[in-house]
Design an enzyme around this catalytic site. Structure first.
Site, mmCIF file in Angstrom:
data_model
loop_
_atom_site.group_PDB
_atom_site.id
_atom_site.type_symbol
_atom_site.label_atom_id
_atom_site.label_comp_id
_atom_site.label_asym_id
_atom_site.label_seq_id
_atom_site.Cartn_x
_atom_site.Cartn_y
_atom_site.Cartn_z
ATOM 1 N N ASN A 52 0.789 -1.245 0.000
ATOM 2 C CA ASN A 52 0.000 0.000 0.000
ATOM 3 C C ASN A 52 0.819 1.292 0.000
ATOM 4 O O ASN A 52 0.389 2.288 -0.569
ATOM 5 C CB ASN A 52 -1.039 -0.011 1.127
ATOM 6 C CG ASN A 52 -0.460 -0.286 2.481
ATOM 7 O OD1 ASN A 52 0.529 -0.978 2.612
ATOM 8 N ND2 ASN A 52 -1.078 0.258 3.497
ATOM 9 N N GLU B 261 4.474 -6.158 11.370
ATOM 10 C CA GLU B 261 3.697 -4.916 11.292
ATOM 11 C C GLU B 261 2.416 -5.274 10.549
ATOM 12 O O GLU B 261 2.404 -5.372 9.330
ATOM 13 C CB GLU B 261 4.496 -3.839 10.536
ATOM 14 C CG GLU B 261 5.785 -3.416 11.221
ATOM 15 C CD GLU B 261 5.563 -2.492 12.411
ATOM 16 O OE1 GLU B 261 4.495 -1.854 12.482
ATOM 17 O OE2 GLU B 261 6.456 -2.416 13.275
ATOM 18 N N CYS C 190 -2.719 1.260 6.559
ATOM 19 C CA CYS C 190 -2.906 0.362 7.718
ATOM 20 C C CYS C 190 -3.451 1.093 8.931
ATOM 21 O O CYS C 190 -4.185 0.515 9.720
ATOM 22 C CB CYS C 190 -1.593 -0.321 8.058
ATOM 23 S SG CYS C 190 -0.256 0.833 8.349
HETATM 24 P P1 NAD Z 1 -0.018 -9.461 2.392
HETATM 25 O O1 NAD Z 1 0.114 -10.130 3.722
HETATM 26 O O2 NAD Z 1 -0.908 -10.044 1.397
HETATM 27 O O3 NAD Z 1 1.417 -9.354 1.682
HETATM 28 C C1 NAD Z 1 2.575 -8.887 2.351
HETATM 29 C C2 NAD Z 1 3.807 -9.558 1.787
HETATM 30 O O4 NAD Z 1 3.731 -10.964 1.972
HETATM 31 C C3 NAD Z 1 3.998 -9.344 0.294
HETATM 32 O O5 NAD Z 1 5.348 -9.040 0.061
HETATM 33 C C4 NAD Z 1 3.604 -10.654 -0.343
HETATM 34 O O6 NAD Z 1 4.318 -10.948 -1.494
HETATM 35 C C5 NAD Z 1 3.908 -11.661 0.746
HETATM 36 N N1 NAD Z 1 2.986 -12.806 0.761
HETATM 37 C C6 NAD Z 1 1.677 -12.819 0.404
HETATM 38 N N2 NAD Z 1 1.150 -14.047 0.607
HETATM 39 C C7 NAD Z 1 2.136 -14.811 1.098
HETATM 40 C C8 NAD Z 1 2.210 -16.178 1.512
HETATM 41 N N3 NAD Z 1 1.165 -16.996 1.456
HETATM 42 N N4 NAD Z 1 3.395 -16.644 1.962
HETATM 43 C C9 NAD Z 1 4.466 -15.839 2.030
HETATM 44 N N5 NAD Z 1 4.441 -14.547 1.649
HETATM 45 C C10 NAD Z 1 3.320 -14.033 1.183
HETATM 46 O O7 NAD Z 1 -0.387 -7.960 2.763
HETATM 47 P P2 NAD Z 1 -0.708 -6.758 1.779
HETATM 48 O O8 NAD Z 1 -1.961 -7.060 1.041
HETATM 49 O O9 NAD Z 1 0.506 -6.396 1.006
HETATM 50 O O10 NAD Z 1 -0.973 -5.551 2.794
HETATM 51 C C11 NAD Z 1 -2.210 -5.316 3.373
HETATM 52 C C12 NAD Z 1 -2.196 -5.624 4.839
HETATM 53 O O11 NAD Z 1 -1.018 -5.156 5.456
HETATM 54 C C13 NAD Z 1 -3.334 -4.972 5.591
HETATM 55 O O12 NAD Z 1 -3.831 -5.856 6.553
HETATM 56 C C14 NAD Z 1 -2.670 -3.787 6.260
HETATM 57 O O13 NAD Z 1 -3.317 -3.319 7.410
HETATM 58 C C15 NAD Z 1 -1.330 -4.346 6.581
HETATM 59 N N6 NAD Z 1 -0.354 -3.278 6.680
HETATM 60 C C16 NAD Z 1 0.218 -3.031 7.874
HETATM 61 C C17 NAD Z 1 1.129 -1.992 7.984
HETATM 62 C C18 NAD Z 1 1.803 -1.662 9.275
HETATM 63 O O14 NAD Z 1 2.722 -0.860 9.239
HETATM 64 N N7 NAD Z 1 1.402 -2.219 10.401
HETATM 65 C C19 NAD Z 1 1.418 -1.220 6.867
HETATM 66 C C20 NAD Z 1 0.806 -1.513 5.666
HETATM 67 C C21 NAD Z 1 -0.082 -2.550 5.564
#
Ligand code: NAD
Length: 454
Positions: free
Chosen positions: A112, A207, A241
């Protein structure tokens, strides 16, 4: 991947990355490279999100530059041995703590804010003296590509390297033994990362996300509260987030609050069918469809227009919402703001407490007692009073979640600490020696020991 990690292990063992001068030099170089390529960075974000240069600078690049500047300025102080008092039974001796890098680190980014969420932890890890493998999110493909290009062209792969990819590549990386994994993303993937890390006892920082509530109490300044909530909620089309996920408003001001929301949205977002400069599109069709399904036509107070071709959902407010509505089930992560009116603050607090601990919470009120009540009764990662989202721009406030919203934190010195081990040392000379702890044990010695230690 194995080869890159082996090279990084080799480099780390040469102790090169432990020198503070080396770290400062590399951080300055990193900033220079980002600056030199800034136009390409803006272009990549525009291609992936349709986001303006202004917003990209404000929400992506400025934070990274700021973190680099602070690290460069404070690194000497952060990495100094810290003297602590020595307890009586160890006299005479010195005691101190040595911050040391953890070693070879893996950073996995979310989509994001692809630059900020990948590169801010990188700054912290390099500042702490580690090597880094970065795996950015694959969803914004242009930003992933440009990060890989400019980083891999300018840094040696044994120090800092980007590996692009999605689930498959991340799963492979997670099989390797890193000394630290820093993950930003969803709760389900956070659990996968944690499980993989457990196999090697690798420490993790997670995070994650969650549903961040915003309380608007009866005495809040409505125009200012609304201005700040609308900005924070619809920034990046709600794909933040720490965006206010939903509002809990005192029933006595509900109407006034809703009308003010509508007015503020109409003033700022003249979005119809086309993407405008200052409003992001939804990242992909899957998320667009998920959000579209949450739009309960009966409950839309304003907005709710969609354009599937452009993956656009106009800023939307939903009213007459209860905690049982579909929109209250999971984190929204899009431009839809449900408003729940409450008549009893304790009931509202209890409802929030029954759910997973949120990443953020915002409180709009002038009433110190009620502000303190909310701050002490609800557990959440971090937040703001009479503001939304901006707490994460203060590097003196460690940023992270609690419970399901995350483990650990970063930003400023907190980031340095996250990527460091604090090695405790008791340092003695050869002079003075007491016989007390040595054989032979005796009743007399025990009495003496008790006298000293109790
Ligand atoms: P996501 O968990 O789908 O993906 C995050 C990372 O994990 C990506 O690099 C992706 O390639 C990898 N990934 C995806 N599926 C995987 C799997 N099965 N096995 C291993 N790796 C995998 O998250 P997203 O859609 O990129 O982000 C959205 C979420 O992240 C929301 O819940 C948001 O609140 C949270 N977020 C948190 C913060 C924070 O700072 N706390 C910041 C931004 C987003």
């Amino acid at each position: 991947m194995k080869e890159i990690l082996s090279a990084q292990i080799f480099l780390f063992n040469t102790n090169k990355t432990k020198s503070v001068d080396f770290r400062v030099k590399e951080l300055k170089k990193f900033k220079k490279i980002l600056k030199e390529n800034e136009d390409l960075l803006y272009k990549a974000i525009y291609t992936d999100f349709g986001k303006s240069e202004f917003e990209t600078y404000m929400t992506e690049l400025s934070g990274i530059y700021h973190e680099i500047n602070i690290a460069v300025k404070k690194l000497k102080k952060w990495s100094k041995h810290k003297k602590v008092k020595t307890n009586f039974s160890n006299f005479p001796a010195k005691s101190y703590i040595i911050p040391e890098p953890l070693g070879n680190t893996l950073i996995i980014g979310a989509w994001n804010y692809p630059f900020n969420l990948s590169l801010t932890p990188v700054v912290a890890s390099l500042a702490a003296g580690n090597t880094v493998v970065l795996k950015p999110s694959e969803l914004p493909s242009e930003t992933s590509k440009i990060m890989a290009k400019i980083i891999n062209e300018n840094f040696t792969k044994d120090y800092f390297h980007v590996i692009e990819g999605g689930e498959k590549e991340t799963s492979e990386l997670l099989k390797l033994k890193f000394d630290k994994i820093f993950f930003t993303g969803s709760i389900p993937v956070g659990k996968i990362v944690c499980q993989a890390a457990a196999k090697n006892l690798t420490p993790v920082t997670l995070e994650l996300g969650g549903k961040s509530p915003t309380f608007v109490l009866a005495d809040a300044d409505i125009p200012i509260s609304v201005k700040r909530i609308v900005w924070a909620k619809f920034l990046n089309a709600g794909q933040t987030c720490v965006a206010p996920d939903y509002v809990l408003v005192d029933k006595s001001i509900e109407k006034k609050f809703l009308n003010a929301l509508k007015k503020e949205i109409e003033k700022n977002y003249k979005v119809e069918n086309d993407i405008t400069e200052n409003y992001s599109r939804i990242i992909n069709n899957k998320n667009f469809d998920r959000l579209n399904n949450l739009l309960d036509k009966e409950k839309i107070f304003c907005g709710g227009k969609i354009n599937k071709k452009n993956r656009l959902i106009t800023p939307t407010v939903m009213q007459n919402i209860s905690f049982e509505d579909a929109i209250m089930k999971d984190e929204i992560f899009g431009p839809i703001l449900p408003v729940i009116a409450f008549t009893n603050l304790n009931d509202a607090i209890n409802k929030v407490k029954q759910r997973a601990k949120p990443l953020a919470c915002y409180i709009y009120s002038k009433n110190k007692r009620l502000i303190n009540k909310l701050l002490s009764e609800i557990s959440f990662g971090g937040g703001a009073v009479n503001e939304s989202l901006m707490h994460l721009t203060n590097p003196n406030l460690p940023f992270g979640g609690v419970g399901f919203s995350g483990i650990g934190n970063y930003h400023g010195e907190a980031g340095f600490r996250t990527f460091s081990h604090y090695k405790s040392i008791l340092h003695k000379g050869f002079g003075f020696e007491t016989k007390l702890k040595y054989f032979p044990y005796s009743a007399k010695k025990l009495k003496k020991l008790k006298n000293i230690l109790e």
